[in-house]
Structures are given as C-alpha cells and as structure tokens.
Scaffold this motif. Sequence first.
Motif, PDB file in Angstrom:
ATOM      1  N   ASP A  58       0.821  -1.217   0.000  1.00 34.00           N
ATOM      2  CA  ASP A  58       0.000   0.000   0.000  1.00 34.00           C
ATOM      3  C   ASP A  58       0.856   1.269   0.000  1.00 34.00           C
ATOM      4  O   ASP A  58       0.567   2.192  -0.776  1.00 34.00           O
ATOM      5  CB  ASP A  58      -0.972  -0.006   1.185  1.00 34.00           C
ATOM      6  N   PRO A  59       1.913   1.354   0.821  1.00 30.96           N
ATOM      7  CA  PRO A  59       2.741   2.576   0.756  1.00 30.96           C
ATOM      8  C   PRO A  59       3.385   2.777  -0.621  1.00 30.96           C
ATOM      9  O   PRO A  59       3.448   3.912  -1.117  1.00 30.96           O
ATOM     10  CB  PRO A  59       3.815   2.342   1.833  1.00 30.96           C
ATOM     11  N   GLU A  60       3.832   1.691  -1.242  1.00 35.40           N
ATOM     12  CA  GLU A  60       4.415   1.804  -2.583  1.00 35.40           C
ATOM     13  C   GLU A  60       3.360   2.268  -3.585  1.00 35.40           C
ATOM     14  O   GLU A  60       3.635   3.100  -4.448  1.00 35.40           O
ATOM     15  CB  GLU A  60       5.018   0.468  -3.009  1.00 35.40           C
ATOM     16  N   LYS A  61       2.136   1.758  -3.447  1.00 41.38           N
ATOM     17  CA  LYS A  61       1.041   2.181  -4.331  1.00 41.38           C
ATOM     18  C   LYS A  61       0.805   3.677  -4.212  1.00 41.38           C
ATOM     19  O   LYS A  61       0.714   4.389  -5.219  1.00 41.38           O
ATOM     20  CB  LYS A  61      -0.251   1.428  -4.003  1.00 41.38           C
ATOM     21  N   ILE A  74      -6.415   1.728 -11.009  1.00 42.48           N
ATOM     22  CA  ILE A  74      -5.843   0.894  -9.953  1.00 42.48           C
ATOM     23  C   ILE A  74      -6.581  -0.434  -9.924  1.00 42.48           C
ATOM     24  O   ILE A  74      -7.798  -0.471  -9.755  1.00 42.48           O
ATOM     25  CB  ILE A  74      -5.946   1.579  -8.575  1.00 42.48           C
ATOM     26  N   GLN A  75      -5.834  -1.506 -10.094  1.00 44.46           N
ATOM     27  CA  GLN A  75      -6.404  -2.855  -9.976  1.00 44.46           C
ATOM     28  C   GLN A  75      -5.723  -3.543  -8.810  1.00 44.46           C
ATOM     29  O   GLN A  75      -4.502  -3.673  -8.785  1.00 44.46           O
ATOM     30  CB  GLN A  75      -6.175  -3.660 -11.258  1.00 44.46           C
ATOM     31  N   ARG A  76      -6.514  -3.953  -7.814  1.00 49.39           N
ATOM     32  CA  ARG A  76      -5.970  -4.687  -6.668  1.00 49.39           C
ATOM     33  C   ARG A  76      -6.165  -6.164  -6.927  1.00 49.39           C
ATOM     34  O   ARG A  76      -7.258  -6.612  -7.247  1.00 49.39           O
ATOM     35  CB  ARG A  76      -6.660  -4.306  -5.367  1.00 49.39           C
ATOM     36  N   TYR A  77      -5.086  -6.913  -6.776  1.00 50.31           N
ATOM     37  CA  TYR A  77      -5.162  -8.361  -6.952  1.00 50.31           C
ATOM     38  C   TYR A  77      -5.460  -8.996  -5.609  1.00 50.31           C
ATOM     39  O   TYR A  77      -4.654  -8.953  -4.697  1.00 50.31           O
ATOM     40  CB  TYR A  77      -3.846  -8.912  -7.489  1.00 50.31           C
TER      41      TYR A  77
END
Length: 142
Positions: A58-61, A74-77
């Motif tokens: 999350d911090p990198e995102k 944004i696509q969360r896997y």
Amino acid sequence: KVIIMTDADVDGSHIMTLILTFFYRHMNELVEKGHVYVATPPLYRLQKGKQINYVYSDPEKDKVVAEMGEKVGIQRYKGLGEMNPKQLWETTMDPNERKLKQVTVEDAVAADQMFTILMGDEVEPRRAFIEKHAKDVVNLDV
C-alpha cells in the motif's frame, strides 16, 4: 529450487506459513541448503495510458500513484487467480523479472513458531497473540 507462490494477501501469508512449517519440519535439509524460495506477486497494477506499474504494498502504491498523477487506473489483486496468464508470467513467473526471496532457517523457524502459536493445542498463547495484535489489523479478509 522449490518456489512457493501464494496470494499477496492475508490468506496467502497464512498458506505460506503452513508450507514453510512443512518444509522446516519434514524437509529441513532443503531449507538449510538454501533451496526454498518465496515468490513475491504484486498487490496492485497501476495504469495510466500505456504506462503500467506493478507494486507490492500500500505505501508503494500511494507513492507511485502520486508520481503518475491524476486518472490512474488501480487494480488490486486479491489473489493470483485475478491475474491473466500474461500478467502472472510478467510479474511472478518470468525468471528474468520475478522477485524471489530465499528462505533462511530463521524464516522457517519463525513460521514454525507462528504455526505452533496459532494452530497448536495450547489456547493461551493463541489468545495472547490475538489480544496483542488485534488492534493492528488493517486488512481483514472475511
């Protein structure tokens, strides 16, 4: 090489702990000789136009989204099954691009201890662990 590949979420971490415990308890020589690895799949795919970035936390995102600017897709896997075969190859399976972490004996010992606390016959260590860490839970997958 033995490569363990699980989802990047809480369930995947749990499964990885179980598998590492198995290797530590029953195939310890593989761990001691450095033959066991963990693949690191991305948690997000970020896209703006033709620019695609895979990120692992999350911090990198948040950092990469800020760098990319507005209108970032944004696509969360939730799991490996949400990736199409090309994405899975590019991020987690391609030997030239994948991120592997070599498992050390210390990693396996920690997994074994966690397994014993969470799945063992003694209730008190499990209850103490839950009480200690309950407020730290951010992403609960129920």
